[in-house]
Design an enzyme around this catalytic site. Sequence first.
Site, mmCIF file in Angstrom:
data_model
loop_
_atom_site.group_PDB
_atom_site.id
_atom_site.type_symbol
_atom_site.label_atom_id
_atom_site.label_comp_id
_atom_site.label_asym_id
_atom_site.label_seq_id
_atom_site.Cartn_x
_atom_site.Cartn_y
_atom_site.Cartn_z
ATOM 1 N N HIS A 11 0.803 -1.227 0.000
ATOM 2 C CA HIS A 11 0.000 0.000 0.000
ATOM 3 C C HIS A 11 0.836 1.277 0.000
ATOM 4 O O HIS A 11 0.410 2.292 -0.540
ATOM 5 C CB HIS A 11 -1.063 -0.061 1.095
ATOM 6 C CG HIS A 11 -2.160 -0.999 0.688
ATOM 7 N ND1 HIS A 11 -2.179 -2.312 1.062
ATOM 8 C CD2 HIS A 11 -3.194 -0.812 -0.166
ATOM 9 C CE1 HIS A 11 -3.209 -2.908 0.479
ATOM 10 N NE2 HIS A 11 -3.842 -2.021 -0.271
ATOM 11 N N GLU A 248 -10.178 -11.149 -6.990
ATOM 12 C CA GLU A 248 -8.815 -11.062 -6.459
ATOM 13 C C GLU A 248 -8.428 -12.332 -5.707
ATOM 14 O O GLU A 248 -7.419 -12.375 -5.021
ATOM 15 C CB GLU A 248 -8.604 -9.796 -5.621
ATOM 16 C CG GLU A 248 -9.645 -9.506 -4.583
ATOM 17 C CD GLU A 248 -9.495 -8.124 -3.922
ATOM 18 O OE1 GLU A 248 -8.487 -7.436 -4.137
ATOM 19 O OE2 GLU A 248 -10.398 -7.767 -3.155
ATOM 20 N N ASP A 272 -3.927 -8.448 -5.319
ATOM 21 C CA ASP A 272 -4.219 -9.590 -4.449
ATOM 22 C C ASP A 272 -4.312 -10.886 -5.243
ATOM 23 O O ASP A 272 -3.906 -11.949 -4.754
ATOM 24 C CB ASP A 272 -5.519 -9.342 -3.669
ATOM 25 C CG ASP A 272 -5.270 -8.470 -2.452
ATOM 26 O OD1 ASP A 272 -4.312 -8.769 -1.705
ATOM 27 O OD2 ASP A 272 -5.994 -7.484 -2.256
ATOM 28 N N CYS A 319 -8.657 -3.231 -12.005
ATOM 29 C CA CYS A 319 -8.295 -2.055 -11.210
ATOM 30 C C CYS A 319 -7.012 -2.286 -10.416
ATOM 31 O O CYS A 319 -6.544 -1.394 -9.721
ATOM 32 C CB CYS A 319 -9.431 -1.647 -10.272
ATOM 33 S SG CYS A 319 -9.800 -2.871 -9.022
HETATM 34 C C1 PEP Z 1 -5.997 -5.355 -5.856
HETATM 35 O O1 PEP Z 1 -5.890 -6.214 -4.965
HETATM 36 O O2 PEP Z 1 -5.497 -5.474 -6.990
HETATM 37 C C2 PEP Z 1 -6.722 -4.102 -5.584
HETATM 38 C C3 PEP Z 1 -6.997 -3.235 -6.551
HETATM 39 O O3 PEP Z 1 -7.073 -3.838 -4.284
HETATM 40 P P1 PEP Z 1 -6.038 -3.300 -3.183
HETATM 41 O O4 PEP Z 1 -4.745 -3.003 -3.909
HETATM 42 O O5 PEP Z 1 -6.639 -2.089 -2.576
HETATM 43 O O6 PEP Z 1 -5.956 -4.455 -2.266
HETATM 44 MG MG MG Z 2 -7.110 -6.062 -3.162
#
Ligand code: PEP
Ligand code: MG
Length: 355
Positions: A11, A248, A272, A319
């Site tokens: 993150h 995911e 994920d 995404c």
């Molecule tokens: C992902 O897991 O690709 C996603 C877009 O969600 P996050 O990165 O917020 O876990």
């Molecule tokens: Mg995710």
Amino acid sequence: LATVGGGATSHVAILARALDIPAVAGMDPRALELPDGTRVLLDGGMGQLRINPSPEEVSRIIQAQARLAAKKAAELASAADPATTTDGHRIEVFANIGGLAEALQGMQLGAEGVGLLRSEFLFLDRATAPTEDEQTATYAEIAASLEGRPLIIRTLDVGGDKPLSYLPMPREENPMLGIRGVRIGLDRPEIFRTQVRAILRAAKGHPIRILFPMIATLDEIRSVKGLVEEERAKLADSDPVELGIMVEMPSTAVLARQFAREVDFFSVGTNDLTQYTLAMDRGHPKLGSKADAINPAILQLIAQTVAGAAAEGKWVGVCGGLASDPQAVAILVGLGVKELSCSVPAIPMVKAATG
Ligand code: PEP
Ligand code: MG
């Protein structure tokens, strides 16, 4: 930004990308021993930190920076154009955002909508959860700022590597495999129900869709839909809202056709999906470079997701970080992905890569 911890989709890296800060994660811990004042050259593209670079290296990098700036300027100049392949196929390029500022910035850079509002950012850095009215106002404000473009709001995705101080979680042996994402919503539905009501209220008059994170089983999506229906029934006046799930977990991609009967759309979370398919922690400094979403196993799962969705007349977006990788754009489009939702600074580049 150079860190010895984390990986390219942890993150911190997501935040760095959103702020357009060159970053390298998971570096050799000896980097921490470099004396202050050491000249270094950080190459985010190559994932390298070079120590005491020669004057030639420095001038090569300065030239590369100038070339990059010219390319960025050209991409920016055509960022408002629709993304279309040379054979006329249209792709939607959307923004991943954490709040209003990024929504506005995304539109300036050519976003045609928001494919992922990571709503957890509205819940972090505070002592209590935002109230239903506060959330309704925030979602409606973001939706209004998009001037009719769609807004996909993902319900709270905390737990795992994103703790919430006011939502104490029991310690877990493997938090990434524990109560995170929608599992918290199902386990302790109050915060989840409040958020759903806020989204449904904001959706009155705005093109808002709801996206649920971390759905692994059909039971989960059915339970979630049940909660949404119960909350909608309590509202005097609400329109039906399109519901989607993040793909995911490998299980969701494998059973895409069955899931497609339950929802209106899919959004593939490659960050994920990669960590769960390859069993490589997305925040692991040593595995980060191998946990690459362009791995054929992940691409195969995306293909399977698109096929399952198409069989039920549903659409698929991506995404996760892969959608912001210009090298992956042609592959994702070729696999039948309809919408790419990217980190804001990547939008012009991704649009240019479709042509
Ligand atoms: C992902 O897991 O690709 C996603 C877009 O969600 P996050 O990165 O917020 O876990
Ligand atoms: Mg995710």
